[in-house]
Write a protein that holds these residues in place. Structure first.
Motif, PDB file in Angstrom:
ATOM      1  N   TRP A 188       0.836  -1.209   0.000  1.00 33.07           N
ATOM      2  CA  TRP A 188       0.000   0.000   0.000  1.00 33.07           C
ATOM      3  C   TRP A 188       0.863   1.249   0.000  1.00 33.07           C
ATOM      4  O   TRP A 188       0.530   2.237  -0.643  1.00 33.07           O
ATOM      5  CB  TRP A 188      -0.937   0.008   1.207  1.00 33.07           C
ATOM      6  N   GLU A 243     -10.396  -5.757   7.544  1.00 35.03           N
ATOM      7  CA  GLU A 243      -9.696  -6.699   8.437  1.00 35.03           C
ATOM      8  C   GLU A 243      -9.761  -6.262   9.893  1.00 35.03           C
ATOM      9  O   GLU A 243      -9.735  -7.100  10.796  1.00 35.03           O
ATOM     10  CB  GLU A 243      -8.225  -6.848   8.036  1.00 35.03           C
ATOM     11  N   HIS A 244      -9.781  -4.948  10.105  1.00 36.22           N
ATOM     12  CA  HIS A 244      -9.754  -4.425  11.478  1.00 36.22           C
ATOM     13  C   HIS A 244     -10.828  -3.354  11.600  1.00 36.22           C
ATOM     14  O   HIS A 244     -10.634  -2.221  11.187  1.00 36.22           O
ATOM     15  CB  HIS A 244      -8.384  -3.846  11.802  1.00 36.22           C
ATOM     16  N   VAL A 304       0.315   0.991  16.959  1.00 34.65           N
ATOM     17  CA  VAL A 304      -0.459   2.058  16.317  1.00 34.65           C
ATOM     18  C   VAL A 304      -1.504   2.520  17.331  1.00 34.65           C
ATOM     19  O   VAL A 304      -2.245   1.696  17.878  1.00 34.65           O
ATOM     20  CB  VAL A 304      -1.142   1.559  15.027  1.00 34.65           C
ATOM     21  N   ALA A 351      -4.603   4.780   9.326  1.00 39.57           N
ATOM     22  CA  ALA A 351      -3.805   3.546   9.394  1.00 39.57           C
ATOM     23  C   ALA A 351      -4.639   2.364   8.908  1.00 39.57           C
ATOM     24  O   ALA A 351      -5.181   2.429   7.810  1.00 39.57           O
ATOM     25  CB  ALA A 351      -3.260   3.352  10.797  1.00 39.57           C
ATOM     26  N   GLU A 352      -4.760   1.304   9.682  1.00 43.39           N
ATOM     27  CA  GLU A 352      -5.381   0.095   9.151  1.00 43.39           C
ATOM     28  C   GLU A 352      -6.720  -0.249   9.788  1.00 43.39           C
ATOM     29  O   GLU A 352      -7.304  -1.273   9.468  1.00 43.39           O
ATOM     30  CB  GLU A 352      -4.382  -1.066   9.249  1.00 43.39           C
ATOM     31  N   PHE A 379       0.799  -6.100   5.471  1.00 42.92           N
ATOM     32  CA  PHE A 379      -0.255  -5.228   5.967  1.00 42.92           C
ATOM     33  C   PHE A 379      -1.022  -6.027   7.015  1.00 42.92           C
ATOM     34  O   PHE A 379      -1.183  -7.221   6.877  1.00 42.92           O
ATOM     35  CB  PHE A 379      -1.126  -4.943   4.739  1.00 42.92           C
ATOM     36  N   GLY A 380      -1.467  -5.383   8.053  1.00 41.53           N
ATOM     37  CA  GLY A 380      -2.342  -6.083   8.991  1.00 41.53           C
ATOM     38  C   GLY A 380      -1.748  -6.234  10.381  1.00 41.53           C
ATOM     39  O   GLY A 380      -0.543  -6.089  10.587  1.00 41.53           O
ATOM     40  N   LEU A 381      -2.641  -6.534  11.326  1.00 42.65           N
ATOM     41  CA  LEU A 381      -2.256  -6.687  12.726  1.00 42.65           C
ATOM     42  C   LEU A 381      -1.271  -7.839  12.875  1.00 42.65           C
ATOM     43  O   LEU A 381      -1.448  -8.902  12.292  1.00 42.65           O
ATOM     44  CB  LEU A 381      -3.515  -6.970  13.549  1.00 42.65           C
ATOM     45  N   GLN A 434       4.151   1.451   7.080  1.00 39.18           N
ATOM     46  CA  GLN A 434       3.961   1.377   5.619  1.00 39.18           C
ATOM     47  C   GLN A 434       4.721   2.485   4.884  1.00 39.18           C
ATOM     48  O   GLN A 434       4.547   2.669   3.675  1.00 39.18           O
ATOM     49  CB  GLN A 434       2.468   1.454   5.272  1.00 39.18           C
ATOM     50  N   TYR A 478       1.611  -3.122  14.173  1.00 44.60           N
ATOM     51  CA  TYR A 478       1.497  -3.161  12.706  1.00 44.60           C
ATOM     52  C   TYR A 478       2.850  -2.785  12.112  1.00 44.60           C
ATOM     53  O   TYR A 478       3.638  -2.066  12.737  1.00 44.60           O
ATOM     54  CB  TYR A 478       0.465  -2.144  12.210  1.00 44.60           C
ATOM     55  N   ALA A 479       3.088  -3.235  10.871  1.00 43.38           N
ATOM     56  CA  ALA A 479       4.301  -2.837  10.155  1.00 43.38           C
ATOM     57  C   ALA A 479       4.121  -1.416   9.626  1.00 43.38           C
ATOM     58  O   ALA A 479       3.056  -1.078   9.109  1.00 43.38           O
ATOM     59  CB  ALA A 479       4.569  -3.799   9.002  1.00 43.38           C
TER      60      ALA A 479
END
Lengths: 221, 246
Positions: free
Chosen positions: A53, B129-130, A188, B201-202, A121-123, A172, A169-170
């Protein structure tokens, strides 16, 4: 070239944009090509070309400001997609102009994750210590480095309170060429800013803005 | 791999065929010439500054190149478009809202862990996803934006409308949410707190709107019919049905 994080895309709080104009009974895609652009981008994820992303967003952010404002949303997506594909040697301008693949051009290997970002991406289920706790007062860092960042300009130098730790999280972020820097797994946080802190007298007494910020974007206030 | 199938096709043959391909795509004599001048024009441009004129043609070109390279299956493209045009959209989110209105235990789960509770419907996946669900009440009004790009909960709301991705909404929602809401027809008293959620963010957000008065007796299905996309972004209230159906 636009390589600064607070470019035209970083719009929160800007003036002069005019009214919001909802379209009644808006279709999902206005033209068939818009749907193709969306789907192409989604289906290139397993090739490691769309799943990053940071790089894909940065490719949009590098569209010059005048074009960024003039282009439709999917025109920007297409411009960014072509940019990423060309940068990765997947298609050449000659191929695009002629509309046919060059049989001598190598096909890239399928890879689930883009290089230098294996966490994606993602937890993440990582045990990384948290620098901040719910209730802490934090400040958005100023002058983020060149490249893609998710720290909005309007939070920079402003103080807010941590209201939630969303887990690890990583990061980005990318460098100024759009390459993801690496993973840098970190917490985060959802940070609550008062409207008055962000906008002074233009803010409203009771109103608040909640922003999700990676730990690297914050300092203790 | 596409490369091995095309083994033996020389560069000259490629160029000859591609010129014909471009002509065929543009559908007329002189198209090959137009393609040449387009190429020339692009070569004069710098990277990242290609103005997408003839964009439908260029998208088709990109698609056919990637299909030829066997990187993309056109049927899979059709399936993605079909999914977002016909199945993945705000009717999903409306079901979640209607359940929360009729089942207090579900509502408690939804507000405590949005991802898990939405997962009970199976509405997870890319950009969902979240999930965090924020509840509108007489004291608090929530509004969702993405100031940096266009982040939006795809599995529950589908793809975002143009206005959500537009400069005016992204610029103004955080600094003057009440003025934006007024343009959408939502007038809020000063003692209501407006909470703007910027999806940087996510986490993706879904607003749980207030249930309109007088609809308490309606079924979950009838309630879901009332819930608009805009009410789940936070720019609208849910209106009661025109005739008191309750």
């Amino acid at each position: 070239m636009n390589d600064l994080p607070d470019g035209i895309h970083d719009m929160g709080g800007m003036g002069g944009m005019g009214p919001v104009e909802p379209e009644p009974d808006e279709p999902v895609f206005h033209e068939p090509w818009e749907g193709r652009v969306y789907a192409l981008r989604r289906l290139l994820v397993p090739w490691g070309l769309g799943g990053n992303w940071g790089s894909f967003r940065f490719a949009q952010e590098r569209v010059p400001a005048v074009d960024y404002l003039r282009f439709s949303y999917y025109e920007r997506w297409f411009t960014a997609l072509v940019d990423v594909l060309r940068a990765n040697g997947v298609v050449s301008e000659t191929e695009l102009t002629r509309g046919v693949a060059d049989p001598e051009a190598p096909v890239p290997a399928r890879r689930e994750r883009p290089p230098r970002a294996p966490l994606g991406f993602g937890l993440l289920d990582f045990d990384v210590p948290a620098r901040f706790r719910v209730g802490d007062t934090v400040r958005g860092r100023t002058v983020p480095p060149p490249g893609h960042s998710r720290l909005p300009r309007y939070t920079q130098g402003k103080c807010g309170r941590v209201v939630r730790d969303n887990g690890v999280y990583a990061l980005q972020d990318t460098d100024r060429r759009g390459q993801q820097l690496g993973d840098f797994p970190q917490h985060v946080y959802t940070v609550r800013f008062t409207s008055r802190e962000l906008w002074g007298a233009r803010g409203a007494e009771r109103d608040t803005v909640y922003v999700e910020l990676w730990e690297d974007y914050l300092e203790r206030a | 791999m596409a490369g091995s199938e095309h083994k033996g096709v020389g560069r000259r043959k490629f160029i000859k065929e591609t010129a014909a391909g471009a002509a065929g795509m543009a559908g007329g004599a002189g198209a090959a010439g137009a393609a040449e001048s387009a190429q020339e024009r692009h070569e004069h441009d710098h990277d990242h500054q290609v103005v997408p004129d003839d964009i439908a043609l260029r998208v088709r070109a990109l698609e056919s190149i990637l299909v030829e390279k066997e990187m993309i299956d056109p049927a899979a493209l059709d399936a993605v478009v079909d999914a977002y045009e016909n199945r993945i959209g705000p009717r999903n989110g409306a079901q979640v809202v209607a359940r929360a209105w009729t089942d207090p235990e579900y509502k408690a789960r939804l507000l405590a862990d949005g991802t898990a509770a939405i997962g009970e419907f199976g509405f997870l996946g890319a950009q969902g996803e979240h999930m965090v669900v924020v509840e509108n009440t007489p004291e608090v009004h929530n509004l969702v934006v993405c100031t940096l790009c266009s982040c939006y909960p795809w599995p529950t709301l589908g793809l975002p409308p143009v206005w959500y991705k537009s400069a005016p909404y992204r610029a103004r929602a955080v600094i003057e949410p009440r003025a934006v809401l007024r343009e959408f027809g939502v007038e809020l008293p000063d003692d209501v707190e407006v909470r703007v959620w910027d999806s940087t963010a996510e986490i993706r957000y879904l607003v749980l709107p207030e249930q309109p008065a007088g609809t308490e007796g309606l079924s979950e299905e009838a309630l879901a019919e009332l819930v608009s996309r805009d009410s789940m972004i936070g720019v609208a209230r849910v209106a009661a049905p025109p005739e008191s159906a309750a």
